[in-house]
Design an enzyme around this catalytic site. Sequence first.
Site, PDB file in Angstrom:
ATOM      1  N   GLU A   1      12.623  -3.881  -9.438  1.00 37.54           N
ATOM      2  CA  GLU A   1      14.070  -4.041  -9.260  1.00 37.54           C
ATOM      3  C   GLU A   1      14.624  -3.126  -8.169  1.00 37.54           C
ATOM      4  O   GLU A   1      15.780  -3.235  -7.795  1.00 37.54           O
ATOM      5  CB  GLU A   1      14.796  -3.785 -10.591  1.00 37.54           C
ATOM      6  CG  GLU A   1      14.573  -4.916 -11.576  1.00 37.54           C
ATOM      7  CD  GLU A   1      15.120  -4.649 -12.952  1.00 37.54           C
ATOM      8  OE1 GLU A   1      15.669  -3.548 -13.187  1.00 37.54           O
ATOM      9  OE2 GLU A   1      14.986  -5.540 -13.811  1.00 37.54           O
TER      10      GLU A   1
ATOM     11  N   GLY B   1       0.809  -1.219   0.000  1.00 41.58           N
ATOM     12  CA  GLY B   1       0.000   0.000   0.000  1.00 41.58           C
ATOM     13  C   GLY B   1       0.837   1.260   0.000  1.00 41.58           C
ATOM     14  O   GLY B   1       2.028   1.223  -0.323  1.00 41.58           O
TER      15      GLY B   1
ATOM     16  N   ASP C   1      13.800  -3.347  -5.188  1.00 38.43           N
ATOM     17  CA  ASP C   1      14.054  -4.341  -4.141  1.00 38.43           C
ATOM     18  C   ASP C   1      14.711  -5.549  -4.807  1.00 38.43           C
ATOM     19  O   ASP C   1      14.129  -6.628  -4.887  1.00 38.43           O
ATOM     20  CB  ASP C   1      12.743  -4.714  -3.458  1.00 38.43           C
ATOM     21  CG  ASP C   1      12.074  -3.499  -2.847  1.00 38.43           C
ATOM     22  OD1 ASP C   1      12.449  -3.131  -1.736  1.00 38.43           O
ATOM     23  OD2 ASP C   1      11.215  -2.878  -3.513  1.00 38.43           O
TER      24      ASP C   1
ATOM     25  N   HIS D   1       4.299   1.480  -8.211  1.00 41.96           N
ATOM     26  CA  HIS D   1       3.346   0.372  -8.018  1.00 41.96           C
ATOM     27  C   HIS D   1       2.420   0.273  -9.234  1.00 41.96           C
ATOM     28  O   HIS D   1       2.131  -0.815  -9.719  1.00 41.96           O
ATOM     29  CB  HIS D   1       2.481   0.609  -6.766  1.00 41.96           C
ATOM     30  CG  HIS D   1       3.227   0.552  -5.469  1.00 41.96           C
ATOM     31  ND1 HIS D   1       3.350   1.639  -4.649  1.00 41.96           N
ATOM     32  CD2 HIS D   1       3.867  -0.465  -4.846  1.00 41.96           C
ATOM     33  CE1 HIS D   1       4.033   1.302  -3.572  1.00 41.96           C
ATOM     34  NE2 HIS D   1       4.355   0.027  -3.660  1.00 41.96           N
TER      35      HIS D   1
HETATM   36  P1  AMP Z   1       6.095  -2.380  -1.542  1.00 43.57           P
HETATM   37  O1  AMP Z   1       4.705  -1.860  -1.482  1.00 43.57           O
HETATM   38  O2  AMP Z   1       7.144  -1.430  -1.113  1.00 43.57           O
HETATM   39  O3  AMP Z   1       6.229  -3.757  -0.924  1.00 43.57           O
HETATM   40  O4  AMP Z   1       6.393  -2.603  -3.089  1.00 43.57           O
HETATM   41  C1  AMP Z   1       5.566  -3.397  -3.897  1.00 43.57           C
HETATM   42  C2  AMP Z   1       6.281  -3.666  -5.193  1.00 43.57           C
HETATM   43  O5  AMP Z   1       6.562  -2.439  -5.844  1.00 43.57           O
HETATM   44  C3  AMP Z   1       7.622  -4.389  -4.988  1.00 43.57           C
HETATM   45  O6  AMP Z   1       7.768  -5.370  -5.990  1.00 43.57           O
HETATM   46  C4  AMP Z   1       8.613  -3.276  -5.143  1.00 43.57           C
HETATM   47  O7  AMP Z   1       9.872  -3.715  -5.600  1.00 43.57           O
HETATM   48  C5  AMP Z   1       7.935  -2.418  -6.190  1.00 43.57           C
HETATM   49  N1  AMP Z   1       8.463  -1.060  -6.147  1.00 43.57           N
HETATM   50  C6  AMP Z   1       8.456  -0.199  -5.103  1.00 43.57           C
HETATM   51  N2  AMP Z   1       9.089   0.943  -5.422  1.00 43.57           N
HETATM   52  C7  AMP Z   1       9.529   0.796  -6.691  1.00 43.57           C
HETATM   53  C8  AMP Z   1      10.261   1.619  -7.591  1.00 43.57           C
HETATM   54  N3  AMP Z   1      10.672   2.841  -7.254  1.00 43.57           N
HETATM   55  N4  AMP Z   1      10.495   1.158  -8.841  1.00 43.57           N
HETATM   56  C9  AMP Z   1      10.091  -0.086  -9.211  1.00 43.57           C
HETATM   57  N5  AMP Z   1       9.406  -0.917  -8.404  1.00 43.57           N
HETATM   58  C10 AMP Z   1       9.132  -0.491  -7.169  1.00 43.57           C
END
Ligand code: AMP
Length: 278
Positions: free
Chosen positions: A146, A29, A148, A35
């Site tokens: 990428e 979220g 993460d 996202h």
């Molecule tokens: P999170 O909500 O932070 O768990 O992220 C959900 C997904 O979005 C994960 O696969 C993250 O790697 C991806 N994500 C978050 N920030 C970025 C970004 N700046 N660029 C690419 N993917 C992202």
Amino acid sequence: MLVCHTIKALKKYLSKKGAKSVGFVPTMGALHDAHISLINASKKENDLTVGSIFVNPQQFNNQSDLDKYPRSVVADLDKLELAQCDVVFVPSVEEMYPQKVEKEFDFGTLSVVMEAAHRPGHFNGVAIVIERFFEIINPTRAYFGEKDFQQLAVIKALVKQLELPVEIVSCPILRESNGLAMSSRNERLSEVEKKQAGAINRTLQQVAAQKNKSVEALKKYFLDEMSQYENFKVEYFEIADAETLKPADSLDETKKYIAFTAVNVGEVRLIDNMPIID
Ligand code: AMP
């Protein structure tokens, strides 16, 4: 767009739709454009896209980090609706884990270096939640960013280890105009900190431009640059083999390498990475 809070409702919807291919985008979220780029990638390649919003307590090794994690479900659902996501799964902790899962995964080097070393138990929690999501949704493809990169490697290892029938799709990093990698955690930075945090990516680029120097010199360069900011604290900076993620002491021109860092800017922990030899 349908919003499901229970596994039963989600499974009922998925079986009724009987889509040929299902794309899955897991998130915690506090959604931003990166996202949504994952949702768009899934929509292009699949008949149906499932998003999820779940702040997974199992992957937080620090209670205050979990408490402070930004939450904005109403705004998130608006963004997903606008992106024409088909269904969003927003489970409670009890729905996901009726019983505590005690599983211990071993991903070799991935379980001990960089993020794994600094956030004990983090990837075990990630693997537990992703295995559970895959079991519920049974997606054809799942999309991860990428940004993460180590998490992406862990998920690929999980899929291989458990022989799960899902294709893992990696998506490029999206950045703010000053280079700062988009992150839900950026919301907790002040305007000044956001501006300063652009230096992380800028310095990674400068490191990449000097790849002919020794790893030791590159590390020193990065740490020296970061030390100019009083409120920055570097947790780690490593140049690692892009395949194994094993930190390197020297670079072999025939291999690929990525620089990885975690920097605390004030109270906010930020991560970023950048290819050094591609
Ligand atoms: P999170 O909500 O932070 O768990 O992220 C959900 C997904 O979005 C994960 O696969 C993250 O790697 C991806 N994500 C978050 N920030 C970025 C970004 N700046 N660029 C690419 N993917 C992202």
